[in-house]
Design a protein around this motif. Structure first.
Motif, PDB file in Angstrom:
ATOM      1  N   ALA A 128       0.846  -1.191   0.000  1.00  0.00           N
ATOM      2  CA  ALA A 128       0.000   0.000   0.000  1.00  0.00           C
ATOM      3  C   ALA A 128       0.881   1.241   0.000  1.00  0.00           C
ATOM      4  CB  ALA A 128      -0.926   0.005   1.208  1.00  0.00           C
ATOM      5  N   ASP A 129       0.430   2.274  -0.706  1.00  0.00           N
ATOM      6  CA  ASP A 129       1.168   3.539  -0.828  1.00  0.00           C
ATOM      7  C   ASP A 129       0.243   4.653  -0.360  1.00  0.00           C
ATOM      8  OD1 ASP A 129       2.461   5.848  -1.591  1.00  0.00           O
ATOM      9  OD2 ASP A 129       2.798   5.243  -3.672  1.00  0.00           O
ATOM     10  N   GLY A 130       0.475   5.141   0.874  1.00  0.00           N
ATOM     11  CA  GLY A 130      -0.366   6.176   1.445  1.00  0.00           C
ATOM     12  C   GLY A 130      -0.188   7.511   0.759  1.00  0.00           C
ATOM     13  N   MET A 131      -1.246   8.322   0.769  1.00  0.00           N
ATOM     14  CA  MET A 131      -1.245   9.589   0.033  1.00  0.00           C
ATOM     15  C   MET A 131      -1.595  10.737   0.961  1.00  0.00           C
ATOM     16  SD  MET A 131      -3.300   8.328  -3.328  1.00  0.00           S
ATOM     17  CE  MET A 131      -4.712   8.019  -2.291  1.00  0.00           C
ATOM     18  N   GLY A 132      -0.916  11.845   0.768  1.00  0.00           N
ATOM     19  CA  GLY A 132      -1.237  13.072   1.479  1.00  0.00           C
ATOM     20  C   GLY A 132      -0.532  13.181   2.808  1.00  0.00           C
ATOM     21  N   GLY A 133       0.641  13.851   2.828  1.00  0.00           N
ATOM     22  CA  GLY A 133       1.425  13.927   4.045  1.00  0.00           C
ATOM     23  C   GLY A 133       0.651  14.499   5.212  1.00  0.00           C
ATOM     24  N   HIS A 134      -0.048  15.623   5.005  1.00  0.00           N
ATOM     25  CA  HIS A 134      -0.765  16.252   6.100  1.00  0.00           C
ATOM     26  C   HIS A 134      -2.006  15.472   6.507  1.00  0.00           C
ATOM     27  CE1 HIS A 134      -2.784  17.693   2.489  1.00  0.00           C
ATOM     28  NE2 HIS A 134      -3.838  18.009   3.214  1.00  0.00           N
ATOM     29  N   LEU A 135      -2.437  14.535   5.667  1.00  0.00           N
ATOM     30  CA  LEU A 135      -3.601  13.701   5.997  1.00  0.00           C
ATOM     31  C   LEU A 135      -3.186  12.351   6.571  1.00  0.00           C
ATOM     32  CD1 LEU A 135      -5.855  14.410   2.893  1.00  0.00           C
ATOM     33  CD2 LEU A 135      -6.192  15.212   5.222  1.00  0.00           C
ATOM     34  N   HIS A 136      -1.885  12.177   6.788  1.00  0.00           N
ATOM     35  CA  HIS A 136      -1.385  10.941   7.388  1.00  0.00           C
ATOM     36  C   HIS A 136      -1.721   9.722   6.524  1.00  0.00           C
ATOM     37  CE1 HIS A 136      -0.239  13.163  10.936  1.00  0.00           C
ATOM     38  NE2 HIS A 136      -1.463  13.642  11.046  1.00  0.00           N
ATOM     39  N   GLY A 137      -1.272   9.766   5.287  1.00  0.00           N
ATOM     40  CA  GLY A 137      -1.474   8.636   4.394  1.00  0.00           C
ATOM     41  C   GLY A 137      -0.855   7.360   4.909  1.00  0.00           C
ATOM     42  N   GLU A 138       0.208   7.489   5.738  1.00  0.00           N
ATOM     43  CA  GLU A 138       0.823   6.285   6.291  1.00  0.00           C
ATOM     44  C   GLU A 138      -0.145   5.530   7.190  1.00  0.00           C
ATOM     45  OE1 GLU A 138       1.615   9.501   9.289  1.00  0.00           O
ATOM     46  OE2 GLU A 138       1.677   9.330   7.104  1.00  0.00           O
ATOM     47  N   MET A 139      -1.082   6.239   7.812  1.00  0.00           N
ATOM     48  CA  MET A 139      -2.086   5.574   8.640  1.00  0.00           C
ATOM     49  C   MET A 139      -3.008   4.718   7.778  1.00  0.00           C
ATOM     50  SD  MET A 139      -3.020   8.718  11.220  1.00  0.00           S
ATOM     51  CE  MET A 139      -4.408   7.827  11.923  1.00  0.00           C
ATOM     52  N   ALA A 140      -3.426   5.268   6.635  1.00  0.00           N
ATOM     53  CA  ALA A 140      -4.301   4.511   5.733  1.00  0.00           C
ATOM     54  C   ALA A 140      -3.576   3.301   5.164  1.00  0.00           C
ATOM     55  CB  ALA A 140      -4.788   5.424   4.606  1.00  0.00           C
ATOM     56  N   ALA A 141      -2.317   3.492   4.762  1.00  0.00           N
ATOM     57  CA  ALA A 141      -1.547   2.380   4.209  1.00  0.00           C
ATOM     58  C   ALA A 141      -1.291   1.320   5.273  1.00  0.00           C
ATOM     59  CB  ALA A 141      -0.232   2.891   3.629  1.00  0.00           C
ATOM     60  N   GLY A 142      -0.917   1.757   6.477  1.00  0.00           N
ATOM     61  CA  GLY A 142      -0.657   0.805   7.545  1.00  0.00           C
ATOM     62  C   GLY A 142      -1.887   0.019   7.938  1.00  0.00           C
ATOM     63  N   LEU A 143      -3.029   0.694   8.009  1.00  0.00           N
ATOM     64  CA  LEU A 143      -4.270   0.011   8.357  1.00  0.00           C
ATOM     65  C   LEU A 143      -4.644  -1.007   7.279  1.00  0.00           C
ATOM     66  CD1 LEU A 143      -6.700  -0.365  10.161  1.00  0.00           C
ATOM     67  CD2 LEU A 143      -7.790   1.577   9.028  1.00  0.00           C
ATOM     68  N   THR A 144      -4.416  -0.663   6.030  1.00  0.00           N
ATOM     69  CA  THR A 144      -4.722  -1.592   4.936  1.00  0.00           C
ATOM     70  C   THR A 144      -3.893  -2.864   5.039  1.00  0.00           C
ATOM     71  OG1 THR A 144      -5.367   0.219   3.471  1.00  0.00           O
ATOM     72  CG2 THR A 144      -4.701  -1.853   2.428  1.00  0.00           C
ATOM     73  N   ILE A 145      -2.591  -2.716   5.274  1.00  0.00           N
ATOM     74  CA  ILE A 145      -1.726  -3.887   5.392  1.00  0.00           C
ATOM     75  C   ILE A 145      -2.096  -4.694   6.634  1.00  0.00           C
ATOM     76  CG2 ILE A 145       0.651  -4.645   5.733  1.00  0.00           C
ATOM     77  CD1 ILE A 145      -0.083  -3.677   2.881  1.00  0.00           C
ATOM     78  N   GLU A 146      -2.354  -4.026   7.739  1.00  0.00           N
ATOM     79  CA  GLU A 146      -2.758  -4.733   8.957  1.00  0.00           C
ATOM     80  C   GLU A 146      -4.052  -5.516   8.731  1.00  0.00           C
ATOM     81  OE1 GLU A 146      -3.130  -1.720  11.888  1.00  0.00           O
ATOM     82  OE2 GLU A 146      -0.985  -1.213  11.868  1.00  0.00           O
ATOM     83  N   THR A 147      -4.975  -4.930   7.979  1.00  0.00           N
ATOM     84  CA  THR A 147      -6.247  -5.603   7.712  1.00  0.00           C
ATOM     85  C   THR A 147      -6.036  -6.868   6.897  1.00  0.00           C
ATOM     86  OG1 THR A 147      -7.424  -3.492   7.793  1.00  0.00           O
ATOM     87  CG2 THR A 147      -8.557  -5.318   6.727  1.00  0.00           C
ATOM     88  N   PHE A 148      -5.165  -6.803   5.893  1.00  0.00           N
ATOM     89  CA  PHE A 148      -4.877  -7.987   5.083  1.00  0.00           C
ATOM     90  C   PHE A 148      -4.206  -9.078   5.918  1.00  0.00           C
ATOM     91  CE2 PHE A 148      -5.785  -5.810   1.069  1.00  0.00           C
ATOM     92  CZ  PHE A 148      -6.294  -6.868   0.333  1.00  0.00           C
ATOM     93  N   VAL A 149      -3.224  -8.695   6.708  1.00  0.00           N
ATOM     94  CA  VAL A 149      -2.511  -9.685   7.520  1.00  0.00           C
ATOM     95  C   VAL A 149      -3.450 -10.340   8.527  1.00  0.00           C
ATOM     96  CG1 VAL A 149      -0.721  -9.940   9.288  1.00  0.00           C
ATOM     97  CG2 VAL A 149      -0.241  -8.631   7.206  1.00  0.00           C
ATOM     98  N   GLU A 150      -4.268  -9.531   9.196  1.00  0.00           N
ATOM     99  CA  GLU A 150      -5.205 -10.063  10.177  1.00  0.00           C
ATOM    100  C   GLU A 150      -6.242 -10.976   9.524  1.00  0.00           C
ATOM    101  OE1 GLU A 150      -8.819 -10.473  12.413  1.00  0.00           O
ATOM    102  OE2 GLU A 150      -8.628  -9.220  10.623  1.00  0.00           O
ATOM    103  N   SER A 151      -6.763 -10.554   8.379  1.00  0.00           N
ATOM    104  CA  SER A 151      -7.780 -11.345   7.694  1.00  0.00           C
ATOM    105  C   SER A 151      -7.207 -12.668   7.196  1.00  0.00           C
ATOM    106  CB  SER A 151      -8.357 -10.542   6.519  1.00  0.00           C
ATOM    107  OG  SER A 151      -9.391 -11.257   5.878  1.00  0.00           O
ATOM    108  N   PHE A 152      -5.981 -12.632   6.680  1.00  0.00           N
ATOM    109  CA  PHE A 152      -5.336 -13.864   6.233  1.00  0.00           C
ATOM    110  C   PHE A 152      -5.159 -14.819   7.406  1.00  0.00           C
ATOM    111  CE2 PHE A 152      -1.663 -16.536   5.315  1.00  0.00           C
ATOM    112  CZ  PHE A 152      -1.939 -16.983   4.029  1.00  0.00           C
ATOM    113  N   GLY A 153      -4.718 -14.294   8.555  1.00  0.00           N
ATOM    114  CA  GLY A 153      -4.522 -15.137   9.718  1.00  0.00           C
ATOM    115  C   GLY A 153      -5.796 -15.823  10.176  1.00  0.00           C
ATOM    116  N   ARG A 154      -6.939 -15.144   9.998  1.00  0.00           N
ATOM    117  CA  ARG A 154      -8.218 -15.718  10.422  1.00  0.00           C
ATOM    118  C   ARG A 154      -8.767 -16.715   9.412  1.00  0.00           C
ATOM    119  NH1 ARG A 154     -12.320 -12.757  10.291  1.00  0.00           N
ATOM    120  NH2 ARG A 154     -11.450 -10.800   9.497  1.00  0.00           N
ATOM    121  N   HIS A 155      -8.584 -16.428   8.123  1.00  0.00           N
ATOM    122  CA  HIS A 155      -9.271 -17.213   7.089  1.00  0.00           C
ATOM    123  C   HIS A 155      -8.416 -18.299   6.442  1.00  0.00           C
ATOM    124  CE1 HIS A 155     -12.900 -14.786   7.174  1.00  0.00           C
ATOM    125  NE2 HIS A 155     -12.147 -13.692   7.141  1.00  0.00           N
ATOM    126  N   ALA A 156      -7.112 -18.198   6.504  1.00  0.00           N
ATOM    127  CA  ALA A 156      -6.251 -19.211   5.880  1.00  0.00           C
ATOM    128  C   ALA A 156      -6.031 -20.349   6.866  1.00  0.00           C
ATOM    129  CB  ALA A 156      -4.923 -18.581   5.459  1.00  0.00           C
TER     130      ALA A 156
END
Length: 264
Positions: free
Chosen positions: A35-63
């Motif tokens: 994931a590549d977060g966008m908008g420095g003042h909008l904290h794009g790293e939060m959106a990117a980090g949450l996206t990756i965390e969501t994928f990792v968590e979902s994989f752990g539950r469903h795989a």
């Protein structure tokens, strides 16, 4: 499963690194997500980090150890991440919600399933050529498809980073574009990259960068080349590369294993 894999990132010439990347696997399934977060003042790293965390968590539950429906897993997980981002507290005066691109791949039963939103890319490299690649969700890509711009012109166009689809953002415009499943062959290389990684290069140059050698060395060399080519104005440069096949190391595990790249 047998594969070799490596992920890496460099902040480039930006104040913050808003890229995030991870991979997870069981005995029967392998997930790669970037994931590549966008908008420095909008904290794009939060959106990117949450996206990756969501994928990792979902994989752990469903795989357990396989994913029942690979396409639904990709779409459902990406949409869930989008919905979580849209619940962030936000300042309308600063432009709205943070946003992020995303590209994700699930490999299961020798098949590659994939989907993306935005301009982070997936390349499937085979026999010295690009067998499959995502198409950017951007204004410039639309102009290329309509014949208004050539691929070479698009690479240097000043609006090349204006995307038309993302998770989060100022409006609810998110959608995931799925790719057709592909049966992998021994020796295939998958490359997921933010635009800071693929942007400085032609597709032919990316193919040539992964012709031989360990994927760790090839990805690290490509990141170094991207930084050198964009010297002084490089974006964050992030990627994960994987080579598939029986000659690669075996990854056996009882429980799902996840590796989220630590980015400060």
């Amino acid at each position: 499963m047998n594969f070799s894999i490596h992920q890496a990132s460099n902040i480039g010439n930006r104040r913050f690194n808003q890229d995030r990347v991870a991979y997870s696997y069981t005995n029967d399934a392998l997930l790669l997500a970037l994931a590549d977060g966008m908008g420095g003042h909008l904290h794009g790293e939060m959106a990117a980090g949450l996206t990756i965390e969501t994928f990792v968590e979902s994989f752990g539950r469903h795989a357990q150890p396989r994913i029942a429906d690979p396409n639904e897993f990709l779409l459902g997980t990406m949409r869930h991440a989008h919905e979580l981002i849209m619940k962030f507290p936000h300042d309308k005066d600063m432009g709205g919600f943070p946003g992020t691109t995303c590209v994700a791949v699930l490999i299961q039963d020798g098949q590659m399933y994939w989907g993306h939103a935005g301009d982070s890319r997936l390349y499937l490299l085979r026999d010295g050529a690009v067998l499959a690649r995502t198409n950017d969700h951007s204004l410039v890509q639309q102009w290329v498809e309509s014949g208004k711009l050539s691929a070479d012109e698009a690479r240097v166009h000043p609006q090349r980073n204006h995307i038309t689809n993302c998770l989060g953002g100022t409006e609810d415009v998110f959608y995931m574009e799925p790719g057709e499943p592909v049966a992998l062959r021994s020796g295939d290389v998958l490359l997921l990259g933010s635009d800071g990684l693929w942007g400085p290069f032609t597709d032919r140059e990316l193919v040539e960068a992964f012709t031989s050698g360990p994927v760790a060395d090839m990805l690290d060399d490509l990141i170094a080349s991207a930084l050198k080519r964009e010297d002084g104005h490089s974006d964050n440069v992030t990627g994960v590369a994987m080579r598939w096949g029986n000659s690669e190391p075996a990854h056996d595990t009882v429980e799902p294993v996840s590796h989220v790249l630590e980015i400060s």
